[in-house]
Design a protein around this motif. Sequence first.
Motif, short mmCIF file in Angstrom:
data_model
loop_
_atom_site.label_atom_id
_atom_site.label_comp_id
_atom_site.label_asym_id
_atom_site.label_seq_id
_atom_site.Cartn_x
_atom_site.Cartn_y
_atom_site.Cartn_z
N GLN A 74 5.55 1.14 2.89
CA GLN A 74 4.17 1.29 2.37
C GLN A 74 3.22 0.40 1.72
OE1 GLN A 74 2.05 3.53 3.73
NE2 GLN A 74 3.43 4.13 4.72
N PRO A 75 1.98 -0.53 1.95
CA PRO A 75 2.07 -1.31 0.48
C PRO A 75 1.67 -0.65 -0.46
CG PRO A 75 0.44 -0.62 2.80
CD PRO A 75 1.32 -0.43 3.07
N HIS A 76 1.37 0.81 -0.39
CA HIS A 76 0.87 0.58 -1.79
C HIS A 76 1.53 1.52 -2.75
CE1 HIS A 76 -2.33 -1.73 -1.02
NE2 HIS A 76 -2.59 -0.54 -0.25
N ALA A 77 1.76 1.70 -3.64
CA ALA A 77 2.56 2.79 -4.45
C ALA A 77 1.89 4.53 -4.47
CB ALA A 77 3.26 2.44 -6.21
N ALA A 78 1.22 4.48 -4.48
CA ALA A 78 -0.03 5.57 -4.30
C ALA A 78 0.99 7.03 -3.48
CB ALA A 78 -1.24 5.87 -4.05
N ALA A 79 1.43 5.82 -2.14
CA ALA A 79 2.34 6.66 -0.72
C ALA A 79 3.10 7.03 -1.64
CB ALA A 79 2.90 5.46 -0.13
N LEU A 80 4.03 7.16 -2.70
CA LEU A 80 4.82 7.83 -3.15
C LEU A 80 4.75 9.31 -3.85
CD1 LEU A 80 6.51 5.18 -5.49
CD2 LEU A 80 7.42 5.93 -3.72
N GLY A 81 3.13 9.75 -4.16
CA GLY A 81 2.44 10.92 -4.46
C GLY A 81 1.67 11.23 -3.51
N GLN A 82 2.18 11.04 -1.95
CA GLN A 82 1.45 11.59 -1.08
C GLN A 82 2.14 12.18 -0.62
OE1 GLN A 82 -0.70 8.38 -0.46
NE2 GLN A 82 -1.91 8.33 -1.42
N SER A 83 3.31 12.13 -0.44
CA SER A 83 4.47 13.45 0.46
C SER A 83 5.50 13.19 -0.01
CB SER A 83 4.51 12.52 2.23
OG SER A 83 5.09 11.10 1.82
N LEU A 84 6.13 14.09 0.11
CA LEU A 84 7.54 14.58 -0.56
C LEU A 84 9.14 13.44 0.12
CD1 LEU A 84 8.07 17.98 0.28
CD2 LEU A 84 7.35 17.34 -1.71
N MET B 17 0.10 21.61 0.58
CA MET B 17 0.98 22.07 -0.57
C MET B 17 0.06 21.36 -0.92
SD MET B 17 4.62 20.96 -1.12
CE MET B 17 5.54 21.96 0.55
N SER B 18 0.67 21.73 -2.81
CA SER B 18 0.09 20.53 -3.23
C SER B 18 1.30 19.91 -4.35
CB SER B 18 -1.11 21.09 -4.73
OG SER B 18 -0.07 21.52 -5.69
N LEU B 19 0.93 18.34 -4.50
CA LEU B 19 2.87 18.24 -4.70
C LEU B 19 2.50 17.87 -6.51
CD1 LEU B 19 3.15 15.64 -2.13
CD2 LEU B 19 3.97 18.06 -1.87
N THR B 20 3.38 18.08 -7.20
CA THR B 20 3.86 17.84 -8.50
C THR B 20 4.65 16.26 -8.84
OG1 THR B 20 6.10 18.33 -9.03
CG2 THR B 20 4.89 20.00 -9.25
N ARG B 21 4.08 15.09 -9.54
CA ARG B 21 4.26 14.28 -9.79
C ARG B 21 5.77 14.08 -9.45
NH1 ARG B 21 3.82 11.37 -16.11
NH2 ARG B 21 3.91 14.25 -16.44
N PRO B 22 6.00 12.60 -8.80
CA PRO B 22 7.20 12.54 -8.52
C PRO B 22 8.39 12.51 -9.61
CG PRO B 22 5.34 11.21 -7.97
CD PRO B 22 4.51 11.78 -8.77
N VAL B 23 9.33 12.28 -9.32
CA VAL B 23 10.93 12.27 -9.52
C VAL B 23 11.25 10.77 -9.20
CG1 VAL B 23 12.73 13.00 -10.78
CG2 VAL B 23 10.78 14.74 -11.09
N GLY B 24 11.67 9.97 -10.45
CA GLY B 24 12.98 8.85 -9.55
C GLY B 24 13.68 9.81 -10.10
N THR C 285 7.97 18.61 -5.24
CA THR C 285 7.99 17.30 -6.14
C THR C 285 8.51 16.22 -5.11
OG1 THR C 285 8.35 18.27 -7.95
CG2 THR C 285 9.31 15.99 -7.97
N PRO C 286 7.30 15.35 -5.08
CA PRO C 286 7.91 13.73 -4.32
C PRO C 286 9.37 12.58 -4.88
CG PRO C 286 6.22 13.64 -4.20
CD PRO C 286 6.55 15.20 -5.39
N LEU C 287 10.41 12.73 -4.33
CA LEU C 287 11.51 12.40 -5.12
C LEU C 287 11.84 10.86 -4.54
CD1 LEU C 287 14.64 15.75 -3.70
CD2 LEU C 287 13.16 14.84 -5.94
#
Length: 221
Positions: A155-165, A1-8, A101-103
């Motif tokens: 998770q040490p890196h913020a990139a983790a937010l965009g890698q899973s839901l 599944m391709s994820l869209t940009r995270p929403v805060g 979308t990752p939340l």
Amino acid sequence: MSLTRPVGILGGTFDPVHNGHLRLAIELVDQLGLAEMRLIPSARPPHRGEPAASPGQRAKWLRVAIAEQPGLRLDDRELLRDGPSYSVDTLVGLRAELPDTPLCLVMGMDVFAGLPDWHEWQRLFDYAHILLVARPGTDEALPAAAQAVLDARLQPHAAALGQSLAGAIVRCEPPPLAISASRIRSLLAAGRSPRFLLPDVVLADILDADVYRQQQPADCA
Ligand code: ATP
């Protein structure tokens, strides 16, 4: 599944909204490349007393505070629901609307310290990541139960937010602003000015409606 940009998601009582909330939201959208930040006022917060201002007033102040501010959006779904404003119910609704979308649920350290007392708190991680932010004046030492949650999911890196839901905790350090709604209420109750702690347009409406004048002044510096 391709994820869209995270929403805060920034939930709170916003009693009233202040520049600590607003700068925090803008900094996180910019730093993390979020698609947007939803500001979600709680109708009946389960973990604290009834807010002094009405749900309608708090939503109105948010609306005028973020007018024409790209990236910030008022989401009034908790005001439209009956019963206590449980975050897990809010996340279930958002997940149904945003399946790819990752939340990212934003929490100050003060709020995260009490997470293990929340209604069905483990389920939050099925629907969202937690974005943990330092809060000036809040002890960084967490109670053991909250520390255990952090240790298990950090998770040490913020990139983790965009890698899973959902499911991770990421820490973020936006520039600190020592502003709280309780201090603003105390200043107003004492007849002092809270100007520059919150948008002028919000302060003007608070003064107009005389919202916090009747409160007993709490201890404040
Ligand atoms: P009160 O003083 O009435 O408790 P508050 O200022 O903490 O209110 P809330 O609406 O309860 O405001 O906060 C919503 C969320 O925003 C919480 O996760 C809280 O930790 C965070 N937050 C509020 N103010 C700040 C700030 N100045 N810096 C960082 N996080 C903040």
